[in-house]
Design a protein around this motif. Structure first.
Motif, PDB file in Angstrom:
ATOM      1  N   VAL A  51      -7.477 -81.256 -56.629  1.00  0.00           N
ATOM      2  CA  VAL A  51      -7.016 -79.834 -57.437  1.00  0.00           C
ATOM      3  C   VAL A  51      -6.504 -78.681 -56.187  1.00  0.00           C
ATOM      4  O   VAL A  51      -6.371 -77.918 -55.088  1.00  0.00           O
ATOM      5  CB  VAL A  51      -6.718 -79.398 -58.667  1.00  0.00           C
ATOM      6  N   ASP A  52      -8.628 -78.684 -56.433  1.00  0.00           N
ATOM      7  CA  ASP A  52      -8.686 -77.747 -55.561  1.00  0.00           C
ATOM      8  C   ASP A  52      -8.904 -77.916 -54.278  1.00  0.00           C
ATOM      9  O   ASP A  52      -8.487 -76.353 -52.665  1.00  0.00           O
ATOM     10  CB  ASP A  52     -10.672 -77.099 -55.718  1.00  0.00           C
ATOM     11  N   LYS A  53      -8.873 -78.886 -53.332  1.00  0.00           N
ATOM     12  CA  LYS A  53      -8.810 -79.044 -51.670  1.00  0.00           C
ATOM     13  C   LYS A  53      -6.799 -79.692 -51.560  1.00  0.00           C
ATOM     14  O   LYS A  53      -7.047 -78.409 -50.569  1.00  0.00           O
ATOM     15  CB  LYS A  53      -9.229 -80.617 -51.259  1.00  0.00           C
ATOM     16  N   LEU A  54      -6.048 -79.721 -52.202  1.00  0.00           N
ATOM     17  CA  LEU A  54      -4.891 -79.163 -52.440  1.00  0.00           C
ATOM     18  C   LEU A  54      -4.768 -77.735 -52.028  1.00  0.00           C
ATOM     19  O   LEU A  54      -3.768 -77.071 -51.499  1.00  0.00           O
ATOM     20  CB  LEU A  54      -4.009 -79.703 -53.448  1.00  0.00           C
TER      21      LEU A  54
ATOM     22  N   GLU B 285       0.770 -74.073 -64.345  1.00  0.00           N
ATOM     23  CA  GLU B 285       1.634 -74.338 -63.410  1.00  0.00           C
ATOM     24  C   GLU B 285       1.433 -72.948 -62.193  1.00  0.00           C
ATOM     25  O   GLU B 285       2.564 -73.586 -61.168  1.00  0.00           O
ATOM     26  CB  GLU B 285       2.844 -73.564 -64.148  1.00  0.00           C
ATOM     27  N   ALA B 286       1.134 -72.139 -62.513  1.00  0.00           N
ATOM     28  CA  ALA B 286       0.638 -71.682 -61.369  1.00  0.00           C
ATOM     29  C   ALA B 286       0.280 -72.390 -59.845  1.00  0.00           C
ATOM     30  O   ALA B 286       0.394 -72.008 -58.992  1.00  0.00           O
ATOM     31  CB  ALA B 286      -0.223 -69.905 -61.759  1.00  0.00           C
TER      32      ALA B 286
ATOM     33  N   ILE C 288       0.356 -75.199 -54.617  1.00  0.00           N
ATOM     34  CA  ILE C 288       0.530 -76.110 -53.565  1.00  0.00           C
ATOM     35  C   ILE C 288       2.052 -76.491 -53.563  1.00  0.00           C
ATOM     36  O   ILE C 288       1.865 -77.356 -52.329  1.00  0.00           O
ATOM     37  CB  ILE C 288      -0.225 -77.334 -54.969  1.00  0.00           C
ATOM     38  N   LYS C 289       2.654 -76.790 -53.687  1.00  0.00           N
ATOM     39  CA  LYS C 289       3.496 -77.275 -53.471  1.00  0.00           C
ATOM     40  C   LYS C 289       4.486 -76.385 -52.620  1.00  0.00           C
ATOM     41  O   LYS C 289       5.215 -77.215 -51.617  1.00  0.00           O
ATOM     42  CB  LYS C 289       4.919 -76.809 -54.626  1.00  0.00           C
ATOM     43  N   LYS C 290       4.621 -74.574 -52.809  1.00  0.00           N
ATOM     44  CA  LYS C 290       4.947 -74.295 -51.924  1.00  0.00           C
ATOM     45  C   LYS C 290       4.111 -74.369 -50.165  1.00  0.00           C
ATOM     46  O   LYS C 290       4.522 -74.441 -49.270  1.00  0.00           O
ATOM     47  CB  LYS C 290       4.442 -72.689 -51.790  1.00  0.00           C
TER      48      LYS C 290
END
Length: 306
Positions: free
Chosen positions: A198-201, A266-267, A272-274
């Motif tokens: 997650v952190d890398k993303l 969620e944030a 990440i999706k952005k």
């Protein structure tokens, strides 16, 4: 617990002594909780041992739609034709087939090659008796009805469980495990690596970058496989990681929010999706504005850019 049948290996079946018994085991797809092949196998093998029978196993996970489409059953019928087994032992008549016409066809095949008796658990059935054949056929139909009732109850139970946010079986997502109440909890052993992804993303790494890094470091999935772009994407986009439970059954999706601790907020997910959306848009712009004759043709094996 395991019975000795009344007629032992010195009893004749057709022209053969009962020495070699074929144990046929079948579980239909979707019967994981209804049928337990391991328990059935152990039960029937113990019966064979009690009766001094040599065993040949025929086991498969296959639909009962048509007996001709089941390789293990077809192999057993061929072995019967070649006189390699003297009789068969099954856990229940519906394991041969739940369809009446198929079930009777199989019995006819057994009789054709001299097998006049079969064993269901520790009970012997004489196939030459019309009454017994009718009884077995009815047993198979009743077993089908019972199975459908059990499956329906289990399906309803799973739906109620899903609505409460409990895990309903299947492979648990990396980073989680289940407690005694079937609720998802953080797997402390896997959590550091899950957060690293997650952190890398969040830092802008792509799935490709992360998969390449893990491959170089020898990091594998829980099943010992290589992390790939697809497996990372599937893992990250699961609602499970954001603390929600999603379960599909009979075409219906049951979504229950906030059922367990999240690995990704969620944030963080939206951020990440952005980032991924912006990277995709930049890639498309770059591809549409080719300034060199090899641009868009050659691709970097490290970062994936062209």
């Amino acid at each position: 617990m395991y019975g000795i049948v009344q007629r032992r290996q010195d009893e004749m079946i057709g022209d053969n002594f009962i020495m070699n018994v074929g144990i046929y085991l079948r579980k239909s797809r979707g019967e994981d909780e209804v049928q337990d092949l391991a328990k059935h196998r152990e039960y029937l093998i113990q019966i064979a041992k009690k009766n001094d029978w040599k065993v040949k196993l025929y086991e498969e996970i296959a639909s009962s739609q048509h007996y001709l489409e089941r390789p293990a059953l077809q192999q057993m019928l061929k072995d019967i034709e070649h006189r390699e087994i003297d009789t068969i032992l099954v856990y229940a008549p519906d394991r041969l087939s739940r369809k009446d016409v198929h079930f009777l066809t199989i019995l006819d095949h057994l009789l054709q090659y001299g097998i006049n008796k079969i064993y269901i658990k520790d009970t012997e059935y004489d196939l030459t008796s019309p009454h017994i054949r009718t009884q077995l056929s009815i047993m198979a139909v009743l077993a089908q009805a019972e199975y459908m009732l059990i499956a329906q109850r289990m399906s309803e139970g799973k739906m109620r469980s899903a609505e409460k946010g409990r895990w309903n079986g299947g492979r648990v997502k990396f980073g989680y495990t289940t407690n005694e109440e079937n609720q998802l909890i953080i797997n402390q052993e896997d959590y550091p690596l899950a957060r690293e992804i997650v952190d890398k993303l969040l830092q802008g790494f792509s799935y490709h970058n992360i998969a390449k890094d893990f491959a170089e470091r020898g990091i594998r999935t829980k099943r010992g496989k290589i992390w790939t772009t697809a497996s990372l994407g599937d893992w990250f986009n699961s609602p499970t990681l954001r603390g929600h439970t999603s379960y599909k059954i009979k075409g219906k999706e049951i979504f229950t929010p906030n059922t367990h601790e999240a690995i990704v907020s969620e944030a963080e997910y939206q951020a990440i999706k952005k980032l991924q959306e912006n990277r995709e848009n930049n890639f498309k712009k770059k591809k549409n504005n080719v300034s060199h004759w090899l641009s868009g043709v050659l691709t970097c094996s490290v970062c994936g850019w062209s």
